[in-house]
Every structure is written in C-alpha cells, then in structure tokens.
Design a protein around this motif. Structure first.
Motif, PDB file in Angstrom:
ATOM      1  N   GLY A 113       0.805  -1.208   0.000  1.00  0.00           N
ATOM      2  CA  GLY A 113       0.000   0.000   0.000  1.00  0.00           C
ATOM      3  C   GLY A 113       0.841   1.262   0.000  1.00  0.00           C
ATOM      4  N   ASP A 114       2.147   1.149   0.304  1.00  0.00           N
ATOM      5  CA  ASP A 114       3.023   2.308   0.318  1.00  0.00           C
ATOM      6  C   ASP A 114       3.466   2.723  -1.083  1.00  0.00           C
ATOM      7  N   LEU A 115       3.104   1.945  -2.095  1.00  0.00           N
ATOM      8  CA  LEU A 115       3.471   2.294  -3.463  1.00  0.00           C
ATOM      9  C   LEU A 115       2.521   3.354  -4.012  1.00  0.00           C
ATOM     10  N   ILE A 116       3.062   4.229  -4.847  1.00  0.00           N
ATOM     11  CA  ILE A 116       2.275   5.262  -5.508  1.00  0.00           C
ATOM     12  C   ILE A 116       2.194   4.906  -6.993  1.00  0.00           C
ATOM     13  N   CYS A 117       1.007   5.029  -7.566  1.00  0.00           N
ATOM     14  CA  CYS A 117       0.793   4.661  -8.970  1.00  0.00           C
ATOM     15  C   CYS A 117       0.371   5.894  -9.771  1.00  0.00           C
ATOM     16  N   PHE A 118       0.951   6.052 -10.947  1.00  0.00           N
ATOM     17  CA  PHE A 118       0.580   7.159 -11.828  1.00  0.00           C
ATOM     18  C   PHE A 118       0.938   6.771 -13.260  1.00  0.00           C
ATOM     19  N   ARG A 119       0.624   7.668 -14.196  1.00  0.00           N
ATOM     20  CA  ARG A 119       0.927   7.407 -15.609  1.00  0.00           C
ATOM     21  C   ARG A 119       2.052   8.317 -16.093  1.00  0.00           C
ATOM     22  N   LEU A 120       2.858   7.771 -16.968  1.00  0.00           N
ATOM     23  CA  LEU A 120       3.891   8.549 -17.653  1.00  0.00           C
ATOM     24  C   LEU A 120       3.613   8.485 -19.149  1.00  0.00           C
ATOM     25  N   GLU A 121       3.603   9.640 -19.790  1.00  0.00           N
ATOM     26  CA  GLU A 121       3.402   9.686 -21.234  1.00  0.00           C
ATOM     27  C   GLU A 121       4.671  10.184 -21.909  1.00  0.00           C
ATOM     28  N   PHE A 122       5.090   9.458 -22.940  1.00  0.00           N
ATOM     29  CA  PHE A 122       6.254   9.830 -23.742  1.00  0.00           C
ATOM     30  C   PHE A 122       5.762  10.126 -25.155  1.00  0.00           C
ATOM     31  N   GLN A 123       6.205  11.266 -25.701  1.00  0.00           N
ATOM     32  CA  GLN A 123       5.812  11.625 -27.062  1.00  0.00           C
ATOM     33  C   GLN A 123       7.040  12.076 -27.831  1.00  0.00           C
ATOM     34  N   SER A 124       7.294  11.417 -28.971  1.00  0.00           N
ATOM     35  CA  SER A 124       8.438  11.753 -29.815  1.00  0.00           C
ATOM     36  C   SER A 124       7.965  12.559 -31.015  1.00  0.00           C
ATOM     37  N   SER A 125       8.578  13.727 -31.220  1.00  0.00           N
ATOM     38  CA  SER A 125       8.233  14.542 -32.386  1.00  0.00           C
ATOM     39  C   SER A 125       9.355  14.516 -33.420  1.00  0.00           C
ATOM     40  N   GLY A 126      10.416  13.752 -33.139  1.00  0.00           N
ATOM     41  CA  GLY A 126      11.549  13.722 -34.056  1.00  0.00           C
ATOM     42  C   GLY A 126      11.769  12.377 -34.702  1.00  0.00           C
ATOM     43  N   GLY A 127      10.832  11.474 -34.611  1.00  0.00           N
ATOM     44  CA  GLY A 127      10.993  10.146 -35.205  1.00  0.00           C
ATOM     45  C   GLY A 127      10.362   9.096 -34.316  1.00  0.00           C
ATOM     46  N   PRO A 128      10.506   7.823 -34.676  1.00  0.00           N
ATOM     47  CA  PRO A 128       9.924   6.743 -33.873  1.00  0.00           C
ATOM     48  C   PRO A 128      10.464   6.738 -32.454  1.00  0.00           C
ATOM     49  N   LEU A 129       9.605   6.400 -31.515  1.00  0.00           N
ATOM     50  CA  LEU A 129       9.984   6.344 -30.105  1.00  0.00           C
ATOM     51  C   LEU A 129      10.527   4.954 -29.794  1.00  0.00           C
ATOM     52  N   ASP A 130      11.747   4.896 -29.262  1.00  0.00           N
ATOM     53  CA  ASP A 130      12.383   3.624 -28.922  1.00  0.00           C
ATOM     54  C   ASP A 130      11.796   3.113 -27.612  1.00  0.00           C
ATOM     55  N   LEU A 131      10.911   2.132 -27.721  1.00  0.00           N
ATOM     56  CA  LEU A 131      10.229   1.613 -26.536  1.00  0.00           C
ATOM     57  C   LEU A 131      11.204   0.964 -25.560  1.00  0.00           C
ATOM     58  N   ARG A 132      12.234   0.328 -26.068  1.00  0.00           N
ATOM     59  CA  ARG A 132      13.247  -0.291 -25.204  1.00  0.00           C
ATOM     60  C   ARG A 132      13.958   0.777 -24.361  1.00  0.00           C
ATOM     61  N   ASP A 151      -0.178   1.829 -23.672  1.00  0.00           N
ATOM     62  CA  ASP A 151      -0.441   2.145 -25.069  1.00  0.00           C
ATOM     63  C   ASP A 151       0.864   2.507 -25.765  1.00  0.00           C
ATOM     64  N   TYR A 152       0.970   2.099 -27.037  1.00  0.00           N
ATOM     65  CA  TYR A 152       2.164   2.423 -27.821  1.00  0.00           C
ATOM     66  C   TYR A 152       1.776   2.421 -29.292  1.00  0.00           C
ATOM     67  N   ASP A 153       2.097   3.513 -30.010  1.00  0.00           N
ATOM     68  CA  ASP A 153       1.754   3.566 -31.432  1.00  0.00           C
ATOM     69  C   ASP A 153       2.932   3.944 -32.321  1.00  0.00           C
ATOM     70  N   GLY A 154       4.138   3.827 -31.806  1.00  0.00           N
ATOM     71  CA  GLY A 154       5.321   4.148 -32.604  1.00  0.00           C
ATOM     72  C   GLY A 154       5.960   5.466 -32.202  1.00  0.00           C
ATOM     73  N   ARG A 155       5.150   6.487 -31.986  1.00  0.00           N
ATOM     74  CA  ARG A 155       5.675   7.793 -31.567  1.00  0.00           C
ATOM     75  C   ARG A 155       5.216   8.193 -30.166  1.00  0.00           C
ATOM     76  N   ASN A 156       4.237   7.489 -29.642  1.00  0.00           N
ATOM     77  CA  ASN A 156       3.706   7.800 -28.312  1.00  0.00           C
ATOM     78  C   ASN A 156       3.626   6.524 -27.486  1.00  0.00           C
ATOM     79  N   ALA A 157       3.958   6.651 -26.201  1.00  0.00           N
ATOM     80  CA  ALA A 157       3.850   5.517 -25.293  1.00  0.00           C
ATOM     81  C   ALA A 157       3.277   6.008 -23.967  1.00  0.00           C
ATOM     82  N   THR A 158       2.342   5.227 -23.417  1.00  0.00           N
ATOM     83  CA  THR A 158       1.786   5.538 -22.103  1.00  0.00           C
ATOM     84  C   THR A 158       2.090   4.368 -21.183  1.00  0.00           C
TER      85      THR A 158
END
Length: 198
Positions: A113-132, A151-158
């Motif tokens: 219960g001491d863990l905190i959960c949230f979302r991180l969004e990454f957005q690449s405007s200069g080419g494909p986003l390297d998921l690794r 979620d992941y579509d090549g340039r965006n990852a959540t």
C-alpha cells in the motif's frame, strides 16, 4: 407459295438474330470499355494494399527485433523487498542516477500500500519512439518498483508506473527529462506525468 413464305420467315428470323448479335456485341464492347476505365483504380487499390501490407510487416519485424512490449516491460513483484531497500544498489548507482539521489529517493515502505501509482506519457516529435529505451530509463530509476505498458503507437507511449512512497510523479518526470538527451539522443521526446490518471 408455301416455299416463298418459308423463305420470308427464315429471312426475318435471320435478320432478328443478326440484330440481337449486334446488340450483344455493342453491350460487350461497352462493358469492356468500362472495365478498361476501371483498371487504373484497381491498380491504385492494389498498390495501396501492398503498401499497407509492407507497413504491417515492417512494424511486426520492428516489434520482434525489440521484443514484445509486454515482455520487455516485465518488472519484479509489486511488493518491494524491504531488505533490498535499506541501501542503494550498485545497479542504481551505475545507471547514472547517482548514489546520493538513490539514497534520498529510497525510503523503506512496509507494505504494498506504500506504493504510488501514476501514468507517464512519452511523445516523440523527431521520429519513432524507442520503446526499449523508454522501458530501460524508467526501470533504472531507483524509486520505480513496477511498470506496465498501456499504449504504444510508434511515436507515443503511455506507461503505468509504481514508485515507492515519498517519491512524487513530478520527481520521476523531472529525473527522466534531465536525462532525455542521454536516453533518446537527438530525438525530441516530451515526458509528462499524470498524477490523477492512474
């Protein structure tokens, strides 16, 4: 007289048959013309389908080269090992975060219960986003205990991220933003933490 009548009927039948044949030939010619006019469209559709298939194949190969997203983001159990949190690990120190940062961001939680959960969004405007690269960068942070790809579509990852208590989503966002050039190179990547969306 009967012979003349027979010849007249035969000539009439033959004339009608010739007329029917001419009509049929005209219709066939019209149909051939219409089919010929549709050929460029058919070729364009075939080319589009070939291009779509090529893009799908390239995407599958790219995912296969990096490993399936679900497998690449596996993390330890959500319940942290209390003994391992008593001091910063060598891996945390070697990953570029620094020993001092690891010490200040590793309070010892006593339950899941001491863990905190949230979302991180990454957005690449200069080419494909390297998921690794995204996965490794988030997972190396000393306060992160688990990560799940939403979620992941090549340039965006959540990503859904679990961190130890005492660490805010803004802390993680700032730490990753500070290292963005090191993580993503020349790619222009924006990182946003969403506290209320977890």
């Amino acid at each position: 007289m009967a012979t003349n009548d027979s010849k007249t009927v035969l000539a009439q039948d033959l004339s009608e048959a010739i007329d029917d044949l001419q009509i049929a030939l005209t219709r066939a010619a019209d149909a051939a013309t219409r089919i010929q006019s549709l050929m460029p469209r058919v070729s364009a559709v075939n080319a589009l389908l070939d291009e779509i298939e090529s893009v799908i194949q390239s995407g599958r190969q790219g995912i296969g080269a990096r490993g399936a997203p679900a497998e690449s983001i596996t993390r330890p159990t959500l319940v942290p090992n209390v003994e391992s949190l008593s001091a910063p690990s060598d891996a945390a120190t070697d990953s570029g975060w620094g020993a001092q940062e690891a010490e200040t961001q590793q309070p010892t939680p006593n339950a899941a219960g001491d863990l905190i959960c949230f979302r991180l969004e990454f957005q690449s405007s200069g080419g494909p986003l390297d998921l690794r690269a995204v996965d490794d960068a988030v997972g190396e942070h000393p306060a992160v205990r688990d990560v799940a790809l939403l979620d992941y579509d090549g340039r965006n990852a959540t990503l859904k991220v679990w961190v130890i208590a005492g660490t805010s989503p803004a802390d993680i966002q700032q730490a990753l933003s500070d290292r963005a050039a090191q993580i993503f190179g020349d790619s222009d990547v924006t990182i946003v933490a969403l506290e209320d969306a977890a």
